[in-house]
Design a protein around this motif. Structure first.
Motif, mmCIF file in Angstrom:
data_model
loop_
_atom_site.group_PDB
_atom_site.id
_atom_site.type_symbol
_atom_site.label_atom_id
_atom_site.label_comp_id
_atom_site.label_asym_id
_atom_site.label_seq_id
_atom_site.Cartn_x
_atom_site.Cartn_y
_atom_site.Cartn_z
ATOM 1 N N VAL A 13 0.833 -1.206 0.000
ATOM 2 C CA VAL A 13 0.000 0.000 0.000
ATOM 3 C C VAL A 13 0.870 1.259 0.000
ATOM 4 O O VAL A 13 0.477 2.306 0.490
ATOM 5 N N GLY A 14 2.050 1.151 -0.578
ATOM 6 C CA GLY A 14 3.056 2.209 -0.503
ATOM 7 C C GLY A 14 2.828 3.429 -1.368
ATOM 8 O O GLY A 14 3.561 4.408 -1.252
ATOM 9 N N SER A 15 1.846 3.409 -2.223
ATOM 10 C CA SER A 15 1.535 4.563 -3.078
ATOM 11 C C SER A 15 0.064 4.493 -3.451
ATOM 12 O O SER A 15 -0.590 3.465 -3.257
ATOM 13 N N SER A 16 -0.438 5.580 -4.015
ATOM 14 C CA SER A 16 -1.847 5.570 -4.417
ATOM 15 C C SER A 16 -2.103 4.517 -5.494
ATOM 16 O O SER A 16 -3.150 3.854 -5.477
ATOM 17 N N ASP A 17 -1.160 4.325 -6.408
ATOM 18 C CA ASP A 17 -1.327 3.288 -7.433
ATOM 19 C C ASP A 17 -1.369 1.895 -6.816
ATOM 20 O O ASP A 17 -2.171 1.052 -7.221
ATOM 21 N N ILE A 19 -2.305 1.169 -3.762
ATOM 22 C CA ILE A 19 -3.573 1.056 -3.038
ATOM 23 C C ILE A 19 -4.699 0.724 -4.018
ATOM 24 O O ILE A 19 -5.552 -0.125 -3.740
ATOM 25 N N LYS A 20 -4.694 1.359 -5.171
ATOM 26 C CA LYS A 20 -5.704 1.044 -6.191
ATOM 27 C C LYS A 20 -5.577 -0.404 -6.652
ATOM 28 O O LYS A 20 -6.590 -1.070 -6.900
ATOM 29 N N ASN A 21 -4.350 -0.916 -6.759
ATOM 30 C CA ASN A 21 -4.154 -2.316 -7.142
ATOM 31 C C ASN A 21 -4.683 -3.261 -6.068
ATOM 32 O O ASN A 21 -5.278 -4.298 -6.386
ATOM 33 N N VAL A 22 -4.460 -2.928 -4.802
ATOM 34 C CA VAL A 22 -5.011 -3.731 -3.712
ATOM 35 C C VAL A 22 -6.533 -3.716 -3.807
ATOM 36 O O VAL A 22 -7.186 -4.759 -3.665
ATOM 37 N N ALA A 23 -7.116 -2.561 -4.060
ATOM 38 C CA ALA A 23 -8.577 -2.459 -4.188
ATOM 39 C C ALA A 23 -9.085 -3.364 -5.309
ATOM 40 O O ALA A 23 -10.108 -4.050 -5.133
ATOM 41 N N LYS A 24 -8.385 -3.402 -6.421
ATOM 42 C CA LYS A 24 -8.796 -4.280 -7.533
ATOM 43 C C LYS A 24 -8.708 -5.747 -7.132
ATOM 44 O O LYS A 24 -9.579 -6.549 -7.482
ATOM 45 N N ARG A 25 -7.682 -6.101 -6.388
ATOM 46 C CA ARG A 25 -7.526 -7.489 -5.938
ATOM 47 C C ARG A 25 -8.669 -7.857 -4.977
ATOM 48 O O ARG A 25 -9.270 -8.924 -5.091
ATOM 49 N N VAL A 26 -8.946 -6.979 -4.032
ATOM 50 C CA VAL A 26 -10.038 -7.202 -3.093
ATOM 51 C C VAL A 26 -11.357 -7.320 -3.859
ATOM 52 O O VAL A 26 -12.183 -8.187 -3.565
ATOM 53 N N ALA A 27 -11.550 -6.465 -4.844
ATOM 54 C CA ALA A 27 -12.784 -6.473 -5.643
ATOM 55 C C ALA A 27 -12.994 -7.815 -6.341
ATOM 56 O O ALA A 27 -14.132 -8.278 -6.460
ATOM 57 N N ARG A 28 -11.908 -8.429 -6.799
ATOM 58 C CA ARG A 28 -12.027 -9.741 -7.464
ATOM 59 C C ARG A 28 -12.577 -10.799 -6.505
ATOM 60 O O ARG A 28 -13.418 -11.617 -6.890
ATOM 61 N N VAL A 38 -10.272 -6.527 5.369
ATOM 62 C CA VAL A 38 -8.931 -6.200 4.894
ATOM 63 C C VAL A 38 -8.214 -5.419 5.990
ATOM 64 O O VAL A 38 -8.714 -4.388 6.442
ATOM 65 N N VAL A 39 -7.072 -5.924 6.409
ATOM 66 C CA VAL A 39 -6.267 -5.274 7.444
ATOM 67 C C VAL A 39 -5.051 -4.682 6.741
ATOM 68 O O VAL A 39 -4.370 -5.373 5.978
ATOM 69 N N VAL A 40 -4.795 -3.399 6.973
ATOM 70 C CA VAL A 40 -3.686 -2.740 6.284
ATOM 71 C C VAL A 40 -2.724 -2.059 7.246
ATOM 72 O O VAL A 40 -3.105 -1.603 8.325
ATOM 73 N N SER A 41 -1.497 -1.996 6.801
ATOM 74 C CA SER A 41 -0.444 -1.277 7.514
ATOM 75 C C SER A 41 -0.363 0.149 6.995
ATOM 76 O O SER A 41 -1.034 0.512 6.032
ATOM 77 N N ALA A 42 0.509 0.906 7.602
ATOM 78 C CA ALA A 42 0.813 2.245 7.098
ATOM 79 C C ALA A 42 1.550 2.103 5.763
ATOM 80 O O ALA A 42 2.169 1.072 5.480
ATOM 81 N N MET A 43 1.477 3.138 4.960
ATOM 82 C CA MET A 43 2.183 3.145 3.679
ATOM 83 C C MET A 43 3.687 3.009 3.914
ATOM 84 O O MET A 43 4.214 3.477 4.926
ATOM 85 N N SER A 44 4.344 2.353 2.994
ATOM 86 C CA SER A 44 5.777 2.097 3.090
ATOM 87 C C SER A 44 6.559 3.354 3.480
ATOM 88 O O SER A 44 6.395 4.407 2.875
ATOM 89 N N GLY A 45 7.361 3.244 4.535
ATOM 90 C CA GLY A 45 8.201 4.342 4.979
ATOM 91 C C GLY A 45 7.558 5.268 5.989
ATOM 92 O O GLY A 45 8.245 6.021 6.678
ATOM 93 N N GLU A 46 6.226 5.227 6.105
ATOM 94 C CA GLU A 46 5.529 6.165 6.987
ATOM 95 C C GLU A 46 5.830 5.897 8.457
ATOM 96 O O GLU A 46 6.057 6.834 9.233
ATOM 97 N N THR A 47 5.836 4.646 8.865
ATOM 98 C CA THR A 47 6.123 4.324 10.261
ATOM 99 C C THR A 47 7.516 4.800 10.646
ATOM 100 O O THR A 47 7.709 5.411 11.704
#
Length: 147
Positions: A13-17, A19-28, A38-47
């Motif tokens: 989930v490291g970028s908006s793109d 995150i959109k790809n994760v959304a497409k996977r979840v949608a499938r 769906v459990v998510v972490s912070a975006m890459s590098g944010e922590t």
């Protein structure tokens, strides 16, 4: 139809793109009739960014206050992923750990889950929502008031 719980780490989930790809996977999975949490972490590098900031203010950050601050990264991600899912025409609802009532022990920075109040989650799943929950978040069972 199955209940599926998916976990996505910071790189996923490291970028908006991404995150959109994760959304497409979840949608499938949702399209196949499954209920999803769906459990998510912070975006890459944010922590790491937040920990560095904390250390600039206090050389050895107080564990409780560090947890309070670092958990904000997950809140950004749950909001963005829920928006991405809604952008695909799906119903989604995001929750922080306290909103879902994920009860933990008192070990700040390394707490263990004691109990999850599943009532809200089940109601949202039954209403057709994809439930998006922040990882790394919970409520210290010793610090909350009784229901």
């Amino acid at each position: 139809m199955a209940l599926i719980v998916q976990k996505y780490g910071g790189t996923s989930v490291g970028s908006s793109d991404r995150i959109k790809n994760v959304a497409k996977r979840v949608a499938r999975f949702h399209a196949k009739g499954h209920q999803l949490i769906v459990v998510v972490s912070a975006m890459s590098g944010e922590t790491n960014r937040l920990i560095t900031l904390a250390k600039e203010v206090q050389s050895i950050p107080d564990p409780r206050e560090l947890d309070v601050m670092v958990s904000t990264g997950e809140q950004v991600t749950i909001g963005l992923l829920s928006m991405a899912l809604k952008g695909l025409g799906l119903k989604a609802k995001s929750y922080t750990g306290p909103q879902v009532r994920i009860l933990t022990d008192s070990a700040h920075t390394k707490a263990r889950i004691l109990q999850i109040d599943e009532d809200k989650i089940r109601a949202d799943l039954d209403a057709g929502n994809i439930v998006v929950v922040a990882g790394f978040q919970g409520v210290d069972a010793e610090e909350i008031s009784p229901r």
